[in-house]
Each structure stands twice: as structure tokens, then as C-alpha cells.
Design a protein around this motif. Structure first.
Motif, PDB file in Angstrom:
ATOM      1  N   GLN A   1     -25.585 -32.945  11.380  1.00  0.00           N
ATOM      2  CA  GLN A   1     -24.914 -33.301  10.137  1.00  0.00           C
ATOM      3  C   GLN A   1     -23.819 -34.319  10.439  1.00  0.00           C
ATOM      4  O   GLN A   1     -23.182 -34.261  11.490  1.00  0.00           O
TER       5      GLN A   1
ATOM      6  N   ASP B   1     -27.061 -31.661  -0.206  1.00  0.00           N
ATOM      7  CA  ASP B   1     -27.816 -31.530   1.036  1.00  0.00           C
ATOM      8  C   ASP B   1     -27.273 -32.500   2.079  1.00  0.00           C
ATOM      9  O   ASP B   1     -26.913 -33.639   1.764  1.00  0.00           O
TER      10      ASP B   1
ATOM     11  N   GLN C   1     -31.225 -32.717   5.399  1.00  0.00           N
ATOM     12  CA  GLN C   1     -31.391 -31.300   5.720  1.00  0.00           C
ATOM     13  C   GLN C   1     -31.143 -30.471   4.464  1.00  0.00           C
ATOM     14  O   GLN C   1     -30.060 -30.498   3.899  1.00  0.00           O
ATOM     15  N   THR C   2     -32.164 -29.742   4.043  1.00  0.00           N
ATOM     16  CA  THR C   2     -32.037 -28.886   2.861  1.00  0.00           C
ATOM     17  C   THR C   2     -32.009 -27.421   3.284  1.00  0.00           C
ATOM     18  O   THR C   2     -32.567 -27.053   4.319  1.00  0.00           O
ATOM     19  N   THR C   3     -31.381 -26.601   2.476  1.00  0.00           N
ATOM     20  CA  THR C   3     -31.288 -25.169   2.742  1.00  0.00           C
ATOM     21  C   THR C   3     -31.656 -24.412   1.477  1.00  0.00           C
ATOM     22  O   THR C   3     -31.107 -24.682   0.407  1.00  0.00           O
ATOM     23  N   ASN C   4     -32.599 -23.461   1.603  1.00  0.00           N
ATOM     24  CA  ASN C   4     -33.004 -22.690   0.430  1.00  0.00           C
ATOM     25  C   ASN C   4     -32.107 -21.472   0.244  1.00  0.00           C
ATOM     26  O   ASN C   4     -31.159 -21.255   1.012  1.00  0.00           O
TER      27      ASN C   4
ATOM     28  N   THR D   1     -33.369 -23.694   6.707  1.00  0.00           N
ATOM     29  CA  THR D   1     -33.156 -25.137   6.641  1.00  0.00           C
ATOM     30  C   THR D   1     -34.456 -25.885   6.919  1.00  0.00           C
ATOM     31  O   THR D   1     -35.262 -25.460   7.748  1.00  0.00           O
ATOM     32  N   THR D   2     -34.640 -26.982   6.212  1.00  0.00           N
ATOM     33  CA  THR D   2     -35.841 -27.802   6.354  1.00  0.00           C
ATOM     34  C   THR D   2     -35.438 -29.267   6.335  1.00  0.00           C
ATOM     35  O   THR D   2     -34.523 -29.658   5.603  1.00  0.00           O
ATOM     36  N   THR D   3     -36.119 -30.071   7.144  1.00  0.00           N
ATOM     37  CA  THR D   3     -35.860 -31.506   7.165  1.00  0.00           C
ATOM     38  C   THR D   3     -36.801 -32.212   6.202  1.00  0.00           C
ATOM     39  O   THR D   3     -38.025 -32.047   6.282  1.00  0.00           O
TER      40      THR D   3
END
Length: 261
Positions: free
Chosen positions: A147, A138, A106-109, A114-116
Motif C-alpha cells: 500500500q 480501496d 487491493q480490495t477487501t471484502n 484481500t484481492t488484487t
């Protein structure tokens, strides 16, 4: 002759693009879980040429004089997802996959969205709160899309990951890594940070990959083979340069010598 210049130019541009891909592969030869890229070349579609403004035929007719090809171009750039070698590290949170599959991340800009995304890089660590994260911070996700928090991870001595991705703390299972595969992995887009982003054509499916704790999967780039390919590309590029020089000399003679007669 001008066509010859153009054809040689397309070959040089094609070789330059191939060289860019190989250079990127070599730069990531030591990147954990990196999958090298490959390229294919193909010719442009043949074009039918016509003779126009020919006084020997009726003005409304165009005489066909055959097909011509405009040179070469990159056909496809694709990833080679073959297995990389496993290197033992002994670190608790270093994980490697054998077989087809990806860890779910899981990323967060900067805007908080959030994007998988997915990766083969299993060089994980834990935060002070016990969350399992990548080296870039991440979060690693479990099969429920949550998470993963390992209570007392900083002090617990018995944290284990079995081959199915189950996480055991002091013998008790607390979560399972979400390891997935794709029907069409070539539909994955390279996002950066050694992660991939799926398109609609990727086709998410279950994975049978096995998890190896205390190991890291190395890049599948073969440096020696890449260097051999680089030499081949360089020679092909030089051949294109010589072709352009030859065409230029011929044009020069046509204009400066034959044109005087």
C-alpha cells in the motif's frame, strides 16, 4: 411455420441482449476510465434433418431432407479497451493512463479477504493517514505490492507523479505505482466498481503506459454511435415482432379456414 416463429423469437432475444449492453454503455458514458462493451452475433450451427416414419422407405432407413438453421444467438461479448480522451482536472491525485495498462488495486471484502484487481479509473485520493486510495477506499499498490503511504500528504504541497508512475514528495521518490498490462485483456472479468479481475488466460505483463497527473481518462463510449446502434436494434426487434405476427396469422388461417375443408 412453427420454425419461423422460433427463428423470429431467437432474433428478438438476440436484439434484447444487444440492447442491454448498449444501455449499460450509455449509462456509463460519464464514468471515469470506463471501457465500453461490444457484442457479435452468429447463427446457430446447422442441424441435419431426417424424415422418420416414412412408409415409402424401409423402416430402418431415415431419409435426409437437408440442413436447417435454428436462428441467431450472441456470439461474443467483449470489451473495447481503446483509449478514452483525457480531461484536465488539476487535482494532485487525479491520474490518467495513456497507452495499454491498468492501475493495481487491493480490495477487501466483508470477511476481510484481500484481492488484487485492476482499473483504468485514476480518480484517487488520500486518507487522513496518507494512504493513496480509490474513491471507494480501496488501496492503490506499488511495484512491491505494498500500500502506498504518502507522509504528510494532507499538507504537502509538492506531491508529484511522473510519467513512469514514480511518486515524488518534495523531490524525493517514495514509491512507484504498479502499472501492468495483460497479453489477453479479453480474458479479464468485469468485477464491478469499474475494476477487472484476471483469469489464468489473461497473462500478466509489464506496461508501457504513461501517467498524467491532474488528468482523468474519460469513458470511451461514443453516445451518438450508441444511439444509432440502439435505433438499428429497435428496428430489427420490430421486424421480428412483425414476423411472428405474420406467422401467427398464417397459422390461424390454416387452422380456422383451410382446416374446415
Amino acid at each position: 411455420m412453427v420454425r419461423g416463429l422460433y427463428t423470429a423469437w431467437t432474433g428478438m432475444v438476440n436484439e434484447q441482449k444487444r440492447l442491454d449492453v448498449i444501455s449499460n454503455n450509455m449509462a456509463n458514458a460519464d464514468t471515469t476510465g470506463f471501457k465500453k462493451e461490444k457484442v457479435t452475433s452468429q447463427s446457430f450451427d446447422d442441424e441435419l434433418t431426417l424424415r422418420i416414419h416414412d412408409n415409402n422407405v424401409a423402416p430402418a432407413l431415415k431419409r435426409r431432407i437437408g440442413n436447417m438453421n435454428l436462428g441467431v444467438k450472441i456470439g461474443e461479448t467483449y470489451h473495447d479497451f481503446s483509449q478514452g480522451s483525457l480531461r484536465e482536472t488539476g487535482n494532485t491525485y487525479d491520474l490518467a493512463l495513456s497507452g495499454d495498462g491498468f492501475f493495481t488495486i487491493q480490495t477487501t471484502n466483508k470477511q476481510g479477504v484481500t484481492t488484487t484487481r485492476y482499473t483504468r479509473d485514476g480518480s484517487f485520493t488520500v486518507t487522513t493517514d496518507g494512504y493513496l486510495v480509490t474513491k471507494d477506499g480501496d488501496f492503490v499498490l506499488d511495484t512491491n505490492g505494498n500500500q502506498i503511504q504518502i507522509e504528510g500528504a494532507q499538507t504537502a504541497r509538492d506531491v508529484a507523479f511522473d510519467e513512469q508512475g514514480n511518486i515524488l514528495v518534495n523531490g524525493q521518490q517514495i514509491a512507484t505505482l504498479n502499472i501492468v498490462n495483460f497479453e489477453n485483456p479479453q480474458a479479464l472479468l468485469l468485477y464491478g466498481e469499474n475494476m477487472y479481475e484476471p483469469t489464468n488466460a489473461a497473462g500478466l505483463q509489464a506496461s508501457t503506459a504513461r501517467v498524467h497527473q491532474g488528468f482523468l481518462e474519460m469513458s470511451n463510449t461514443n453516445v451518438i454511435q450508441e444511439m444509432v446502434d440502439m435505433i438499428t436494434i429497435t428496428r430489427a426487434y420490430e421486424a421480428g415482432q412483425k414476423m411472428i405476427q405474420t406467422e401467427d396469422d398464417t397459422l390461424s388461417k390454416s387452422v380456422n379456414e383451410i382446416g374446415k375443408l
